[in-house]
Design a protein around this motif. Structure first.
Motif, PDB file in Angstrom:
ATOM      1  N   HIS A   1      -8.159  33.087   1.855  1.00 27.79           N
ATOM      2  CA  HIS A   1      -7.053  33.721   3.306  1.00 27.79           C
ATOM      3  C   HIS A   1      -5.802  34.451   2.654  1.00 27.79           C
ATOM      4  O   HIS A   1      -5.379  35.020   3.202  1.00 27.79           O
ATOM      5  N   LEU A   2      -5.303  33.464   2.060  1.00 34.00           N
ATOM      6  CA  LEU A   2      -3.841  33.319   1.742  1.00 34.00           C
ATOM      7  C   LEU A   2      -2.951  34.449   0.290  1.00 34.00           C
ATOM      8  O   LEU A   2      -2.426  34.670   0.182  1.00 34.00           O
ATOM      9  N   MET A   3      -4.516  35.277   0.597  1.00 38.80           N
ATOM     10  CA  MET A   3      -4.922  35.708  -0.618  1.00 38.80           C
ATOM     11  C   MET A   3      -5.051  37.602  -0.934  1.00 38.80           C
ATOM     12  O   MET A   3      -4.562  38.050  -1.329  1.00 38.80           O
TER      13      MET A   3
ATOM     14  N   PRO B   1      -3.267  40.585   1.698  1.00 36.73           N
ATOM     15  CA  PRO B   1      -1.937  40.518   1.829  1.00 36.73           C
ATOM     16  C   PRO B   1      -1.011  40.981   3.476  1.00 36.73           C
ATOM     17  O   PRO B   1      -0.192  40.156   3.870  1.00 36.73           O
TER      18      PRO B   1
ATOM     19  N   ARG C   1      -2.442  37.447   4.811  1.00 37.34           N
ATOM     20  CA  ARG C   1      -1.352  36.497   4.086  1.00 37.34           C
ATOM     21  C   ARG C   1       0.200  37.051   5.368  1.00 37.34           C
ATOM     22  O   ARG C   1       0.842  35.272   5.608  1.00 37.34           O
TER      23      ARG C   1
ATOM     24  N   LEU D   1       0.241  35.342   8.271  1.00 37.03           N
ATOM     25  CA  LEU D   1       0.363  33.823   8.674  1.00 37.03           C
ATOM     26  C   LEU D   1       1.537  33.405   8.446  1.00 37.03           C
ATOM     27  O   LEU D   1       1.774  32.599   8.704  1.00 37.03           O
ATOM     28  N   HIS D   2       2.954  34.229   8.146  1.00 39.74           N
ATOM     29  CA  HIS D   2       3.454  34.444   7.909  1.00 39.74           C
ATOM     30  C   HIS D   2       4.464  34.544   9.143  1.00 39.74           C
ATOM     31  O   HIS D   2       5.549  33.439   9.790  1.00 39.74           O
TER      32      HIS D   2
ATOM     33  N   ARG E   1       0.571  26.083  12.729  1.00 37.64           N
ATOM     34  CA  ARG E   1      -0.238  25.839  12.010  1.00 37.64           C
ATOM     35  C   ARG E   1      -0.616  24.693  11.995  1.00 37.64           C
ATOM     36  O   ARG E   1      -0.079  23.711  11.311  1.00 37.64           O
TER      37      ARG E   1
ATOM     38  N   HIS F   1      -0.204  28.638  -4.012  1.00 34.85           N
ATOM     39  CA  HIS F   1      -0.759  30.469  -4.145  1.00 34.85           C
ATOM     40  C   HIS F   1      -0.240  30.886  -2.988  1.00 34.85           C
ATOM     41  O   HIS F   1       0.058  32.186  -2.967  1.00 34.85           O
ATOM     42  N   ALA F   2       0.653  30.083  -1.997  1.00 35.78           N
ATOM     43  CA  ALA F   2       1.301  30.931  -0.895  1.00 35.78           C
ATOM     44  C   ALA F   2       2.734  29.952  -0.177  1.00 35.78           C
ATOM     45  O   ALA F   2       3.015  29.728   0.352  1.00 35.78           O
TER      46      ALA F   2
ATOM     47  N   LEU G   1       4.098  29.912   3.004  1.00 39.39           N
ATOM     48  CA  LEU G   1       3.814  29.887   3.697  1.00 39.39           C
ATOM     49  C   LEU G   1       4.358  28.485   4.938  1.00 39.39           C
ATOM     50  O   LEU G   1       4.633  27.390   3.779  1.00 39.39           O
TER      51      LEU G   1
END
Length: 312
Positions: free
Chosen positions: A206-208, A210, A213, A216-217, A223, A250-251, A254
Motif C-alpha cells: 500500500h505504501l508503494m 504513489p 501513499r 496516507l501522508h 494512523r 520504504h515510506a 509516513l
C-alpha cells in the motif's frame, strides 16, 4: 456520538481479522485491499481475463457481511470453493462472481459494490490499485545453497514463500494508479489502520502506490499499525521493532499515531517503543491473540483493543 470512519488496509487473512473486529466497533468501514496475488484461483483468473486478482477482495467482502442468516448464507456461497481437477476446480465461487461482474461492467469498484449489496455488507471494499500488480523483492539467501547472495524474487507467491530474508520490495508497474474512491476514502477517514498481515506482500505494498501513499501522508486521520501476533514466513527472524524499521525505509514520510501489539509478539518492548517513537507513535500492548491459537488474532479481543484506541 457517531462512530469513527475507519479505513483498513491489507489483504488476505490479516485484513479479514481486522475487518471482523472493526465490524463490532464501527458502522463506517472501508477496506482497501492489495491486488498483487498471482497464485491459486486468483492467479488463474488474473492471467486468463487480465483482471485484478479477486481473492483478497472476496475475503474482505465476506468479512464485512451482515451478521444475519442472509449475510452469512451469501458469505458462505462466496467462500465456497469447487473441488476436482476440472475447469472450475479450485475456484472460489465468489471469485467467479466478481470476475463476471467485471466482465459486464469494466469498473471494478462498481462490481465490488454490487457484491457488497448482495451481502448487506457493513462497509465498502476497494482495490488498492486500478491495475493488477507484481511484487518484486530483494531477498538474501533465497537460494539456500548461497545464503549470502541477494537475488530478485518476482511474484507474491514466491516472495511470501521464500526461505530467505526479504530486504526490500518494489511494484511492477512502479507507479500504478489508485482508484479515486480509494484515495478519497483515506482522505475522509477518522482512522486509517495498517495490518495485520503478511508484511511484505499484504501490508507494505500500500505504501508503494504513489497516490495512495500521498493520501496516507496527507490525511487528517489518525494512523494505527497493528502488528502480527507472530513473526514467521516473510518476516521470520524479525523483531517487532524490525517491522517498523522496514516500513520507515520504504515510506520515510509516513507518520503513525499508535502501534498495537500483542504481548506475545513483543520481544523487546524498549526497542519497539523507540522504533515507534521515531515514527511519531505510542505503543499499546494488549492481548489480541486467540488463547488456544496464539498465532491468530481473536476478533473479540482485537475489537476490544480497537474500541479503546479509537474511542468508539
Amino acid at each position: 456520538m457517531t462512530r469513527p470512519a475507519v479505513v483498513a488496509l491489507g489483504g488476505g487473512h490479516g485484513l479479514y481479522a481486522s475487518l471482523s473486529a472493526l465490524k463490532l466497533v464501527s458502522d463506517e468501514i472501508t477496506a482497501v485491499v492489495t491486488v498483487a496475488d498471482n497464485g491459486g484461483s486468483s492467479g488463474r483468473l488474473r492471467d486468463e481475463f487480465d483482471v485484478l486478482p479477486p481473492g483478497d477482495l472476496r475475503m474482505a467482502l465476506s468479512a464485512l457481511c451482515e451478521d444475519s442468516e442472509w449475510g452469512h448464507t451469501w458469505r458462505d456461497v462466496l467462500q465456497h470453493r469447487f473441488r476436482g481437477d476440472g475447469p472450475v476446480g479450485g475456484h472460489a465461487l465468489g471469485n467467479l462472481l466478481i470476475v463476471a461482474l467485471w466482465d459486464l461492467n469494466r469498473d471494478p469498484v462498481a462490481g465490488l459494490d454490487l457484491v457488497g449489496r448482495l451481502l448487506n455488507a457493513r462497509g465498502r471494499v476497494l482495490p488498492m490499485a486500478a491495475v493488477p500488480l507484481e511484487i518484486e523483492a530483494e531477498v538474501q539467501g533465497h537460494d539456500v545453497q548461497r545464503p549470502a547472495e541477494v537475488t530478485t524474487v518476482r511474484g507474491q507467491v514466491a516472495v511470501a514463500s521464500t526461505e530467505g530474508r526479504v530486504h526490500s520490495i518494489t511494484l511492477d508497474p512502479a507507479d500504478p494508479p489508485a482508484p479515486p474512491a480509494t484515495v478519497q476514502a483515506v482522505l475522509d477517514a477518522d482512522w486509517v489502520i495498517l495490518g495485520p498481515g503478511s508484511w511484505f506482500t499484504s501490508v507494505m505494498p500500500h505504501l508503494m502506490v504513489p497516490s495512495l501513499r500521498a493520501a496516507l501522508h496527507d490525511t487528517p486521520a489518525r494512523r494505527l499499525l497493528t502488528l502480527n501476533v507472530e513473526h514467521s514466513g516473510e518476516t521470520a527472524g524479525f523483531s517487532a521493532a524490525n517491522h517498523l524499521e522496514v516500513l520507515a525505509d520504504h515510506a520515510p514520510r509516513l507518520r503513525l499515531d499508535v502501534v498495537l501489539a500483542d504481548p506475545g509478539a513483543v520481544d523487546d518492548e524498549e526497542a519497539l517503543r523507540a522504533a515507534a517513537a521515531r515514527l511519531g507513535a505510542e505503543v499499546v500492548v494488549a492481548p489480541v491473540a486467540k488463547r488456544q491459537h496464539p498465532g491468530h488474532h481473536d476478533s473479540l479481543r482485537l475489537a476490544a483493543a480497537y474500541r479503546d484506541i479509537l474511542g468508539a
